[in-house]
Motif scaffolding. Structure first.
Motif, PDB file in Angstrom:
ATOM      1  N   LYS A 175      69.600  59.715  45.597  1.00 18.93           N
ATOM      2  CA  LYS A 175      68.298  59.895  44.929  1.00 18.93           C
ATOM      3  C   LYS A 175      67.391  58.711  45.221  1.00 18.93           C
ATOM      4  N   ALA A 176      67.923  57.505  45.225  1.00 24.78           N
ATOM      5  CA  ALA A 176      67.125  56.318  45.531  1.00 24.78           C
ATOM      6  C   ALA A 176      66.573  56.402  46.957  1.00 24.78           C
ATOM      7  N   LYS A 177      67.392  56.868  47.888  1.00 22.92           N
ATOM      8  CA  LYS A 177      66.935  57.025  49.279  1.00 22.92           C
ATOM      9  C   LYS A 177      65.840  58.093  49.368  1.00 22.92           C
ATOM     10  N   VAL A 178      66.082  59.221  48.693  1.00 23.43           N
ATOM     11  CA  VAL A 178      65.098  60.316  48.705  1.00 23.43           C
ATOM     12  C   VAL A 178      63.790  59.851  48.073  1.00 23.43           C
ATOM     13  N   ASP A 179      63.865  59.166  46.948  1.00 23.64           N
ATOM     14  CA  ASP A 179      62.656  58.684  46.267  1.00 23.64           C
ATOM     15  C   ASP A 179      61.869  57.724  47.150  1.00 23.64           C
ATOM     16  N   ALA A 180      62.572  56.871  47.898  1.00 21.38           N
ATOM     17  CA  ALA A 180      61.889  55.922  48.793  1.00 21.38           C
ATOM     18  C   ALA A 180      61.140  56.665  49.897  1.00 21.38           C
ATOM     19  N   VAL A 181      61.760  57.690  50.456  1.00 18.45           N
ATOM     20  CA  VAL A 181      61.108  58.464  51.519  1.00 18.45           C
ATOM     21  C   VAL A 181      59.934  59.251  50.945  1.00 18.45           C
ATOM     22  N   ILE A 182      60.113  59.827  49.756  1.00 20.88           N
ATOM     23  CA  ILE A 182      59.015  60.572  49.120  1.00 20.88           C
ATOM     24  C   ILE A 182      57.835  59.646  48.827  1.00 20.88           C
ATOM     25  N   ALA A 183      58.100  58.411  48.437  1.00 19.47           N
ATOM     26  CA  ALA A 183      57.021  57.438  48.197  1.00 19.47           C
ATOM     27  C   ALA A 183      56.253  57.175  49.491  1.00 19.47           C
ATOM     28  N   GLU A 184      56.963  57.097  50.617  1.00 12.49           N
ATOM     29  CA  GLU A 184      56.294  56.902  51.911  1.00 12.49           C
ATOM     30  C   GLU A 184      55.430  58.116  52.261  1.00 12.49           C
ATOM     31  N   VAL A 185      55.943  59.307  51.971  1.00  9.55           N
ATOM     32  CA  VAL A 185      55.178  60.530  52.228  1.00  9.55           C
ATOM     33  C   VAL A 185      53.907  60.532  51.375  1.00  9.55           C
ATOM     34  N   ASP A 186      54.037  60.193  50.102  1.00  2.00           N
ATOM     35  CA  ASP A 186      52.869  60.157  49.207  1.00  2.00           C
ATOM     36  C   ASP A 186      51.837  59.147  49.692  1.00  2.00           C
ATOM     37  N   LYS A 187      52.316  58.010  50.174  1.00  4.91           N
ATOM     38  CA  LYS A 187      51.407  56.972  50.693  1.00  4.91           C
ATOM     39  C   LYS A 187      50.638  57.503  51.908  1.00  4.91           C
ATOM     40  N   ARG A 188      51.325  58.213  52.787  1.00  5.10           N
ATOM     41  CA  ARG A 188      50.663  58.773  53.973  1.00  5.10           C
ATOM     42  C   ARG A 188      49.676  59.878  53.580  1.00  5.10           C
ATOM     43  N   ARG A 189      50.036  60.680  52.603  1.00  5.43           N
ATOM     44  CA  ARG A 189      49.106  61.726  52.144  1.00  5.43           C
ATOM     45  C   ARG A 189      47.845  61.120  51.548  1.00  5.43           C
ATOM     46  N   ALA A 190      48.003  60.038  50.804  1.00  6.61           N
ATOM     47  CA  ALA A 190      46.831  59.355  50.239  1.00  6.61           C
ATOM     48  C   ALA A 190      45.958  58.792  51.362  1.00  6.61           C
TER      49      ALA A 190
ATOM     50  N   ILE B 199      44.902  60.904  61.435  1.00 13.90           N
ATOM     51  CA  ILE B 199      45.315  61.954  60.497  1.00 13.90           C
ATOM     52  C   ILE B 199      46.445  62.784  61.116  1.00 13.90           C
ATOM     53  N   GLN B 200      46.292  63.160  62.379  1.00 16.20           N
ATOM     54  CA  GLN B 200      47.333  63.954  63.039  1.00 16.20           C
ATOM     55  C   GLN B 200      48.639  63.173  63.149  1.00 16.20           C
ATOM     56  N   THR B 201      48.545  61.872  63.431  1.00 16.09           N
ATOM     57  CA  THR B 201      49.736  61.027  63.503  1.00 16.09           C
ATOM     58  C   THR B 201      50.425  60.976  62.144  1.00 16.09           C
ATOM     59  N   LEU B 202      49.648  60.793  61.089  1.00 20.72           N
ATOM     60  CA  LEU B 202      50.215  60.752  59.741  1.00 20.72           C
ATOM     61  C   LEU B 202      50.871  62.074  59.370  1.00 20.72           C
ATOM     62  N   ARG B 203      50.261  63.176  59.743  1.00 21.85           N
ATOM     63  CA  ARG B 203      50.850  64.490  59.448  1.00 21.85           C
ATOM     64  C   ARG B 203      52.189  64.659  60.159  1.00 21.85           C
ATOM     65  N   ALA B 204      52.277  64.190  61.394  1.00 22.38           N
ATOM     66  CA  ALA B 204      53.550  64.253  62.120  1.00 22.38           C
ATOM     67  C   ALA B 204      54.605  63.387  61.429  1.00 22.38           C
ATOM     68  N   GLU B 205      54.193  62.199  60.985  1.00 28.36           N
ATOM     69  CA  GLU B 205      55.120  61.315  60.273  1.00 28.36           C
ATOM     70  C   GLU B 205      55.599  61.962  58.977  1.00 28.36           C
ATOM     71  N   ILE B 206      54.696  62.642  58.283  1.00 32.99           N
ATOM     72  CA  ILE B 206      55.062  63.328  57.037  1.00 32.99           C
ATOM     73  C   ILE B 206      56.104  64.412  57.325  1.00 32.99           C
ATOM     74  N   MET B 207      55.895  65.167  58.384  1.00 30.95           N
ATOM     75  CA  MET B 207      56.863  66.215  58.726  1.00 30.95           C
ATOM     76  C   MET B 207      58.240  65.606  59.005  1.00 30.95           C
ATOM     77  N   PHE B 208      58.259  64.483  59.720  1.00 30.06           N
ATOM     78  CA  PHE B 208      59.527  63.812  60.005  1.00 30.06           C
ATOM     79  C   PHE B 208      60.172  63.330  58.708  1.00 30.06           C
ATOM     80  N   LYS B 209      59.382  62.727  57.829  1.00 27.21           N
ATOM     81  CA  LYS B 209      59.912  62.214  56.559  1.00 27.21           C
ATOM     82  C   LYS B 209      60.434  63.352  55.678  1.00 27.21           C
ATOM     83  N   GLU B 210      59.738  64.477  55.665  1.00 31.75           N
ATOM     84  CA  GLU B 210      60.205  65.622  54.883  1.00 31.75           C
ATOM     85  C   GLU B 210      61.532  66.144  55.430  1.00 31.75           C
ATOM     86  N   SER B 211      61.681  66.094  56.733  1.00 34.13           N
ATOM     87  CA  SER B 211      62.954  66.471  57.340  1.00 34.13           C
ATOM     88  C   SER B 211      64.057  65.498  56.919  1.00 34.13           C
TER      89      SER B 211
END
Length: 152
Positions: A106-121, A61-73
């Motif tokens: 937008k396509a790049k942003v959407d792809a990264v947001i999809a990865e973030v959503d996958k990690r949150r799930a 969970i902590q690893t995923l949260r760090a990845e999410i922070m990186f992806k949001e950046s």
């Protein structure tokens, strides 16, 4: 060879200690051989196993949260890059160019947001699994204590 403890003034035998472990009796039974001790050992082993499983899930969970922070950046960076791209296209009077730049970013942003959503799930799934392990751990401890009460 089983270790036999002699009774001492500060240690008095009680119902939780076998007589063989206290140095009494001629049998070879040790405290670990009693059903109650075996049940306690099994419960302790389960608690250790559950604790390790919970720790593994917590680490993931902590690893995923760090990845999410990186992806949001990364999302913020991609959006920040969009401004100069659109500015250049508008400066040239290229309406199709700025729309193309927007759609590409937008396509790049959407792809990264999809990865973030996958990690949150995945975090939600891990937290539910971790909570279920905690419930199981408490039940195992409660069962071991209930067994102690019944044996007395």
């Amino acid at each position: 060879l089983p270790i036999r403890l002699a009774p001492t003034p500060h240690r008095r035998p009680d119902s939780r200690t076998s007589t063989a472990a206290m140095g009494r009796g001629a049998g070879t039974e040790t405290a670990a051989d009693t059903p109650r001790a075996q049940q306690a050992l099994k419960a302790a082993g389960m608690r250790i196993s559950h604790g390790a499983d919970r720790m593994g899930k917590t680490l993931r969970i902590q690893t995923l949260r760090a990845e999410i922070m990186f992806k949001e950046s990364t999302v913020r960076s991609l959006k920040a890059e969009l401004g100069p791209l659109i500015y250049e296209a508008l400066e040239k009077g290229d309406r199709d160019g700025y729309m193309q730049a927007f759609l590409e970013q937008k396509a790049k942003v959407d792809a990264v947001i999809a990865e973030v959503d996958k990690r949150r799930a995945e975090i939600e799934d891990l937290e539910r699994a971790r909570a279920a392990i905690g419930d199981g751990d408490e039940n195992a401890a409660g069962n071991a204590q209930a067994g102690d009460s019944q044996a007395e």
